[in-house]
Design an enzyme around this catalytic site. Structure first.
Site, PDB file in Angstrom:
ATOM      1  N   SER A  11       0.836  -1.207   0.000  1.00 35.47           N
ATOM      2  CA  SER A  11       0.000   0.000   0.000  1.00 35.47           C
ATOM      3  C   SER A  11       0.872   1.259   0.000  1.00 35.47           C
ATOM      4  O   SER A  11       0.403   2.332  -0.341  1.00 35.47           O
ATOM      5  CB  SER A  11      -0.893  -0.013   1.234  1.00 35.47           C
ATOM      6  OG  SER A  11      -0.108  -0.178   2.400  1.00 35.47           O
ATOM      7  N   GLU A 152       5.421   5.941  10.394  1.00 30.34           N
ATOM      8  CA  GLU A 152       5.510   6.888   9.267  1.00 30.34           C
ATOM      9  C   GLU A 152       5.978   8.268   9.724  1.00 30.34           C
ATOM     10  O   GLU A 152       6.584   9.007   8.963  1.00 30.34           O
ATOM     11  CB  GLU A 152       4.168   6.969   8.530  1.00 30.34           C
ATOM     12  CG  GLU A 152       3.782   5.603   7.985  1.00 30.34           C
ATOM     13  CD  GLU A 152       3.257   5.598   6.568  1.00 30.34           C
ATOM     14  OE1 GLU A 152       2.805   6.636   6.103  1.00 30.34           O
ATOM     15  OE2 GLU A 152       3.320   4.514   5.941  1.00 30.34           O
ATOM     16  N   HIS A 186       4.670  -2.427   8.685  1.00 28.63           N
ATOM     17  CA  HIS A 186       5.382  -1.394   9.453  1.00 28.63           C
ATOM     18  C   HIS A 186       5.934  -1.882  10.801  1.00 28.63           C
ATOM     19  O   HIS A 186       6.839  -1.273  11.353  1.00 28.63           O
ATOM     20  CB  HIS A 186       4.447  -0.227   9.761  1.00 28.63           C
ATOM     21  CG  HIS A 186       4.074   0.592   8.562  1.00 28.63           C
ATOM     22  ND1 HIS A 186       3.387   0.057   7.497  1.00 28.63           N
ATOM     23  CD2 HIS A 186       4.300   1.893   8.270  1.00 28.63           C
ATOM     24  CE1 HIS A 186       3.195   1.015   6.591  1.00 28.63           C
ATOM     25  NE2 HIS A 186       3.728   2.126   7.030  1.00 28.63           N
TER      26      HIS A 186
HETATM   27  N1  DGL Z   1       0.904  -2.375   4.361  1.00 27.06           N
HETATM   28  C1  DGL Z   1      -0.186  -2.482   5.304  1.00 27.06           C
HETATM   29  C2  DGL Z   1      -0.210  -3.898   5.897  1.00 27.06           C
HETATM   30  O1  DGL Z   1       0.783  -4.597   5.943  1.00 27.06           O
HETATM   31  C3  DGL Z   1      -0.049  -1.448   6.423  1.00 27.06           C
HETATM   32  C4  DGL Z   1      -0.301  -0.020   5.985  1.00 27.06           C
HETATM   33  C5  DGL Z   1      -1.723   0.214   5.494  1.00 27.06           C
HETATM   34  O2  DGL Z   1      -2.661   0.243   6.292  1.00 27.06           O
HETATM   35  O3  DGL Z   1      -1.880   0.343   4.291  1.00 27.06           O
HETATM   36  O4  DGL Z   1      -1.241  -4.340   6.302  1.00 27.06           O
END
Ligand code: DGL
Length: 274
Positions: A11, A152, A186
């Protein structure tokens, strides 16, 4: 075929925690990373939108000519792995099954904790994946939505990270788990705070690390490992590159040089074609 790239999508910038592990295990590979920074976060979006975005990201990467697709995002893996495995002409790996396998292999008391975004936790994808491996295991889940903005904002060493970890992990600690899966891209940035909060008796599983092992295993089995390449990483992001470069460089521990827009024409074609 060995020279083709590995495609990965997330994302946004968090998937760099997964890329970092892939790079360690497969240092000669050309990796093409797609970060949907214009539409992040996915963690509080509906399954329908998350699946739509995943298909768009995967299609974009496919146009680049890739030999393997890694869904670095847990939220996307929770909903889109099945459909992508069905539709893609190449192997597709998500982060949930590798993380679950590792957790199941390590629990002695058969109590596993899982933390992730609201959407991932609500999907119960980790619960299903863990119970499929061992139905006797109890899974304790907790959504930790504020962990993403904490990372972030670069606040992983700030007091706020410790306070939120205590608040979110208190119940899991009481439940007697001996393994915790970090089910969000994250969270590895907060690993030391999570470890400190849960104490020595709880082993921490990094789904991204396990996914990198699975990617290596799949490529090895198909004789697709690039053993002589320069190990280039290219990044495509859907919003302005500055903060992605800054944050991604911080996570990776080295500058991200090749950061570009996915290219209006290609991306628009994909975006508006359905
Ligand atoms: N990349 C998302 C996950 O691993 C976390 C960040 C988001 O909420 O987009 O679920």
């Amino acid at each position: 075929m060995q020279k083709l790239a590995i495609g990965m999508f997330d994302s946004g910038v968090g998937g760099i925690t997964v890329l970092k592990e892939v790079k360690k295990l497969l240092p000669h590979e050309h990796i093409i990373y797609f970060g949907d920074t214009a539409r992040v976060p996915y963690g509080n979006k509906s399954p329908r939108m998350v699946t739509k975005y995943a298909l768009e990201s995967a299609l974009f990467l496919l146009t680049k000519g890739i030999k393997l697709l890694i869904i670095a995002c847990n939220t996307s893996s929770a909903f889109a792995l099945g459909i992508l495995q069905k539709k893609m002409p190449i192997p597709v790996v998500g982060v949930i099954s590798p993380g679950s396998k590792e957790a199941v292999a390590h629990t002695r008391v058969k109590k596993i904790g899982v933390i992730g975004t609201r959407t991932t936790i609500k999907s119960m994808a980790y619960d299903r994946s863990i119970k499929k491996l061992d139905p006797d295991i109890q899974v304790f889940s907790k959504a930790c939505p504020l962990f993403v903005p904490i990372v972030e904002e670069g606040l992983e060493h700030d007091e706020v990270a410790r306070l939120m970890a205590e608040k979110y992990l208190k119940g899991l600690k009481r439940s007697g788990i001996d393994v915790l899966v970090m089910g969000c891209t994250h969270y590895p940035v907060l690993e030391y705070v999570i470890k400190e909060t849960l104490g020595k008796g709880v082993e921490i599983v990094h789904s991204g690390k396990e996914t990198a092992k699975e990617a290596q295993e799949i490529l090895g089995r198909k004789d697709l490992i690039n053993k002589r390449g320069r190990g280039k990483c290219e990044y495509f992001v859907t919003d302005a590159p500055e903060s992605f470069k800054e944050m991604g460089g911080r996570i990776l521990g080295e500058p991200l040089t090749l950061v570009r827009s996915p290219g209006n024409l290609d991306y628009k074609d994909i975006l508006f074609s359905s």
